[in-house]
Design a protein around this motif. Structure first.
Motif, short mmCIF file in Angstrom:
data_model
loop_
_atom_site.label_atom_id
_atom_site.label_comp_id
_atom_site.label_asym_id
_atom_site.label_seq_id
_atom_site.Cartn_x
_atom_site.Cartn_y
_atom_site.Cartn_z
N ALA A 39 0.85 -1.19 0.00
CA ALA A 39 0.00 0.00 0.00
C ALA A 39 0.88 1.24 0.00
O ALA A 39 1.91 1.28 0.69
CB ALA A 39 -0.92 0.00 1.22
N TYR A 40 0.48 2.24 -0.77
CA TYR A 40 1.25 3.49 -0.89
C TYR A 40 0.37 4.66 -0.45
O TYR A 40 -0.83 4.67 -0.72
CB TYR A 40 1.75 3.68 -2.32
N THR A 41 0.99 5.62 0.21
CA THR A 41 0.25 6.77 0.73
C THR A 41 0.87 8.07 0.21
O THR A 41 2.08 8.29 0.36
CB THR A 41 0.26 6.78 2.27
N ALA A 42 0.03 8.89 -0.39
CA ALA A 42 0.44 10.22 -0.84
C ALA A 42 -0.33 11.25 -0.03
O ALA A 42 -1.50 11.06 0.30
CB ALA A 42 0.15 10.40 -2.33
N SER A 43 0.32 12.34 0.31
CA SER A 43 -0.31 13.34 1.16
C SER A 43 -0.13 14.74 0.59
O SER A 43 0.86 15.04 -0.08
CB SER A 43 0.27 13.29 2.58
N THR A 44 -1.10 15.57 0.86
CA THR A 44 -1.06 16.97 0.47
C THR A 44 -1.66 17.80 1.59
O THR A 44 -2.43 17.30 2.40
CB THR A 44 -1.83 17.21 -0.84
N SER A 45 -1.30 19.06 1.64
CA SER A 45 -1.84 19.96 2.66
C SER A 45 -2.42 21.20 1.98
O SER A 45 -1.92 21.65 0.95
CB SER A 45 -0.76 20.37 3.67
N MET A 46 -3.48 21.73 2.58
CA MET A 46 -4.20 22.87 2.01
C MET A 46 -4.47 23.92 3.08
O MET A 46 -4.53 23.60 4.27
CB MET A 46 -5.53 22.40 1.41
N TYR A 47 -4.66 25.14 2.64
CA TYR A 47 -4.99 26.24 3.54
C TYR A 47 -6.30 26.86 3.08
O TYR A 47 -6.45 27.21 1.89
CB TYR A 47 -3.89 27.30 3.54
N VAL A 48 -7.25 26.99 4.01
CA VAL A 48 -8.56 27.54 3.68
C VAL A 48 -8.51 29.05 3.80
O VAL A 48 -8.28 29.59 4.89
CB VAL A 48 -9.64 26.96 4.61
N LEU A 49 -8.72 29.73 2.69
CA LEU A 49 -8.73 31.19 2.66
C LEU A 49 -10.17 31.67 2.66
O LEU A 49 -10.92 31.41 1.71
CB LEU A 49 -7.98 31.71 1.43
N PRO A 157 4.73 8.44 -3.95
CA PRO A 157 5.55 7.80 -2.91
C PRO A 157 6.53 6.81 -3.51
O PRO A 157 6.21 6.10 -4.46
CB PRO A 157 4.52 7.11 -2.00
N THR A 158 7.72 6.78 -2.96
CA THR A 158 8.77 5.89 -3.48
C THR A 158 8.86 4.58 -2.71
O THR A 158 9.50 3.63 -3.17
CB THR A 158 10.13 6.59 -3.42
N SER A 159 8.24 4.51 -1.54
CA SER A 159 8.28 3.28 -0.74
C SER A 159 6.89 3.01 -0.17
O SER A 159 6.13 3.95 0.08
CB SER A 159 9.31 3.40 0.38
N PRO A 160 6.56 1.76 0.03
CA PRO A 160 5.23 1.43 0.55
C PRO A 160 5.04 1.87 1.99
O PRO A 160 5.99 1.90 2.77
CB PRO A 160 5.16 -0.10 0.41
N SER A 161 3.81 2.20 2.33
CA SER A 161 3.46 2.58 3.70
C SER A 161 2.86 1.42 4.48
O SER A 161 2.64 1.53 5.68
CB SER A 161 2.46 3.74 3.67
N GLY A 162 2.60 0.35 3.82
CA GLY A 162 2.01 -0.82 4.48
C GLY A 162 1.94 -1.97 3.49
O GLY A 162 2.29 -1.84 2.31
N PRO A 163 1.47 -3.12 3.93
CA PRO A 163 1.02 -3.41 5.30
C PRO A 163 2.20 -3.64 6.25
O PRO A 163 3.32 -3.88 5.79
CB PRO A 163 0.22 -4.71 5.13
N ASN A 164 1.93 -3.55 7.55
CA ASN A 164 2.97 -3.75 8.56
C ASN A 164 3.14 -5.25 8.77
O ASN A 164 2.56 -5.85 9.68
CB ASN A 164 2.58 -3.05 9.86
#
Length: 219
Positions: A39-49, A157-164
């Motif tokens: 499993a791979y995880t990509a993340s982003t962040s946002m700011y509410v104006l 993502p370059t590496s998997p985030s799971g499974p553990n």
């Protein structure tokens, strides 16, 4: 049954107590590495104006509570059917059901974090960025929001985030150990044979006044 008696019982069935946890851990390890997809995880962040934002401290302190509530609403909006369907249609996908979407934001901030987890690394980043783009347009049309600005775009993502897999193997080992102990205790409870002088005293209610020792090699 005292702890000492339990330890003696486990020592008597030491092979089972050792073998069963190892077998369970081995089976889970093989299964997790051969049959569980990464499993791979990509993340982003946002700011509410928010509309009417000002740089003055007075205005910021007065509007902080209301703007934080709007940020909470935007977080809920990201996981709405409208944004999900719009994102899927844009990316020419049937739905986003195969992807796990998590949204979080701090109570004292208008920054929203969005993560997308799936089996395809590239798709997770694309979906995360598209969700951020679509939620901005939907929020502007249905809420008092000027825009939802992306702070950090999602990258592949370059590496998997799971499974553990290590955790799964450890849990299988502990489960096997628990089952082994339960089997040993159950076997002892179901064994109704007289195995010593203490059992005789308990069953007959009379004291043992003598014993005949066994002799090895006697005929």
């Amino acid at each position: 049954m005292t702890l000492l008696e339990l330890l003696q019982l486990l020592r008597k069935h030491l092979r089972l107590v050792i073998a069963l946890p190892l077998v369970c851990a081995l089976v889970m390890g093989v299964y997790s590495y051969l049959f569980m997809p990464n499993a791979y995880t990509a993340s982003t962040s946002m700011y509410v104006l928010v509309k009417g934002d000002s740089t003055t401290k007075t205005s910021m302190s007065q509007d902080l509570s209301a703007s934080q509530m709007i940020a909470n609403d935007v977080s809920t909006l990201i996981k709405s059917d409208t944004v999900s369907k719009q994102t899927a249609e844009t990316l020419k996908m049937k739905s986003l059901r195969d992807y796990k979407i998590n949204v979080s934001n701090e109570t004292t901030s208008r920054v929203i974090s969005l993560t997308v987890t799936g089996e395809d690394a590239a798709s997770t980043a694309i979906i995360a960025n598209e969700l951020a783009k679509n939620v901005s347009s939907v929020a502007q049309s249905v809420m008092d929001v000027q825009s939802v600005n992306v702070i950090d775009e999602a990258v592949t993502p370059t590496s998997p985030s799971g499974p553990n897999r290590i955790m799964y193997t450890a849990v299988a080992f502990l489960a096997g150990l628990f089952v082994a102990i339960a089997i040993v205790v159950l076997m002892d409870m179901l064994n109704t044979r007289v195995r010593g002088a203490e059992d005789v005293e308990e069953l007959l209610g009379i004291p043992v006044i003598g014993r005949i020792p066994s002799m090895k090699g006697a005929k």
